[in-house]
Design an enzyme around this catalytic site. Structure first.
Site, PDB file in Angstrom:
ATOM      1  CG  ASP A 164      -2.629  77.228 -39.291  1.00  0.00           C
ATOM      2  OD1 ASP A 164      -2.344  76.020 -39.439  1.00  0.00           O
ATOM      3  OD2 ASP A 164      -3.572  77.615 -38.569  1.00  0.00           O
ATOM      4  CD  GLU A 248      -1.827  73.500 -41.596  1.00  0.00           C
ATOM      5  OE1 GLU A 248      -1.634  72.689 -40.675  1.00  0.00           O
ATOM      6  OE2 GLU A 248      -2.608  74.465 -41.509  1.00  0.00           O
ATOM      7  CB  CYS A 300       6.145  77.965 -27.622  1.00  0.00           C
ATOM      8  SG  CYS A 300       6.503  79.737 -27.407  1.00  0.00           S
ATOM      9  CB  CYS A 303      10.709  78.995 -25.836  1.00  0.00           C
ATOM     10  SG  CYS A 303       9.160  78.224 -25.277  1.00  0.00           S
ATOM     11  CB  CYS A 318       4.585  79.906 -24.227  1.00  0.00           C
ATOM     12  SG  CYS A 318       5.996  78.822 -23.876  1.00  0.00           S
ATOM     13  CB  CYS A 320       8.985  81.343 -22.870  1.00  0.00           C
ATOM     14  SG  CYS A 320       8.026  81.662 -24.374  1.00  0.00           S
ATOM     15  CG  ASP A 327      -5.541  79.655 -36.291  1.00  0.00           C
ATOM     16  OD1 ASP A 327      -5.319  78.515 -35.860  1.00  0.00           O
ATOM     17  OD2 ASP A 327      -6.689  80.105 -36.460  1.00  0.00           O
TER      18      ASP A 327
END
Length: 342
Positions: A164, A248, A300, A303, A318, A320, A327
């Site tokens: 990233d 990316e 996330c 999950c 998150c 979860c 990042d």
């Protein structure tokens, strides 16, 4: 001799371009580079100064012009901004090439046909078979670039990584490694402003203005070299450590429309990092992929839920139970997309 060679090559380039334009407009005929190359012996009879230049250097000038036309037609075909080949102004033609022969390295000297022997400073040993030799003029200095054919050396690690890119850090990997952004432009901003003021105060066309412009250009070159050095080091580390590197895919043109971030985005040169990593990976028989970054910062990686975050929020939390640096979480999502792409 370098200056004279460049000036004669520039004249040949401009006259060859004029010939192609004139012939097409008046007769509707496209001239090939091979037709123009066949005319070189006659040109040397009419203009004896061209005998001072190695024949393959002159041929390369005409082939370079043809490449400009090929790129022009390709852009037209792809619906891009065409950019018709331009006439080269004085001091705008800055390199000439010996494509096959006419050069040799003897110790600390470079021997060039029609020019002579020049002492060179080799920053590293030349390896493999030298294929081409290009002399480049840059801000009053001369560089020689050799293209060499060497055997590939493969070193596989079996590891994969997502990367990233950012502004506060140049790159963040899915393994949690952070590469700092040195911010070379920011550090030199005051010097650049001072040099730009000096240029603006000098009278146009004067020697003092030309000198000030050279100093400003050298400073810009230094910043560009620092940026390249950083990206070369980061790309080298990535290729040495990983077999698959996933970036990316960024639309930088759209991103720089944000006035508050445009300077910072230009400074980090993300595309340059991807290009450097790609060619190093190709040489090492490794793979680089680029994926659509949509929602990679919000999703996330544990999950798959979308967790909305503002740009100022640097931690991903998150429901979860998974928590990580924003990042690093994005880099893990980028790696997943790269693996899913096959």
């Amino acid at each position: 001799m370098f200056e004279r060679t460049l000036e004669l090559c520039r004249d040949l380039y401009n006259h060859a371009l004029e010939q192609r334009i004139f012939t097409y407009k008046k007769r509707g005929v496209s001239i090939t580079p091979f037709q123009q190359i066949k005319e070189l012996p006659h040109l040397k009879k009419v203009l004896p100064e061209y005998k001072e230049i190695h024949s393959q250097v002159l041929q390369n000038v005409l082939k370079r012009l043809d490449v400009s036309f090929q790129n022009f037609f390709r852009r037209v075909k792809n619906g891009e901004k065409p950019g018709f080949p331009r006439f080269q102004g004085k001091n705008r033609y800055d390199s000439f090439t010996y494509p096959q022969s006419g050069f040799s390295i003897e110790g600390d000297k470079l021997k060039l046909s029609k020019i002579g022997s020049i002492r060179i400073h080799l920053h590293r040993k030349v390896e493999g078979k030298v294929k081409t030799c290009t002399i480049i003029r840059k801000n009053g200095r001369y560089f020689v670039c050799f293209v060499c054919e060497v055997e590939k050396v493969f070193h596989f690690t079996g590891k994969q990584v997502g990367v990233d890119v950012g502004i506060s850090h140049l790159a963040i990997t899915s393994d949690g490694e952070f590469f700092d952004n040195p911010k070379h432009l920011r550090k030199s901003e005051q010097q650049l402003k001072r040099l730009q003021r000096i240029v603006s105060r000098r009278k146009k066309g004067s020697n003092r203005r030309r000198k000030a412009v050279r100093l400003l250009a050298k400073k810009h070159e230094q910043i560009a070299n620092q940026r390249k050095d950083t990206n070369h080091k980061v790309s080298r580390m990535l290729v040495d450590q990983y077999d698959l590197i996933v970036f990316e895919e960024l639309n930088v043109k759209s991103m720089v429309k944000n006035r508050r971030l445009s300077k910072a985005i230009h400074e980090v040169a993300w595309n340059q990092l991807i290009i450097f990593t790609s060619y190093k990976a190709a040489y090492a028989d490794k793979q680089v992929k680029v994926v659509n970054p949509h929602n990679t910062s919000q999703m996330c990686s544990n999950c798959g839920r979308i967790v909305k975050k503002k740009l100022s929020e640097r931690t991903h939390v998150c429901s979860c139970g998974y928590t990580d640096h924003r990042d690093i979480n994005a880099a893990k999502n980028i790696l997943k997309l790269g693996l899913e792409a096959g």
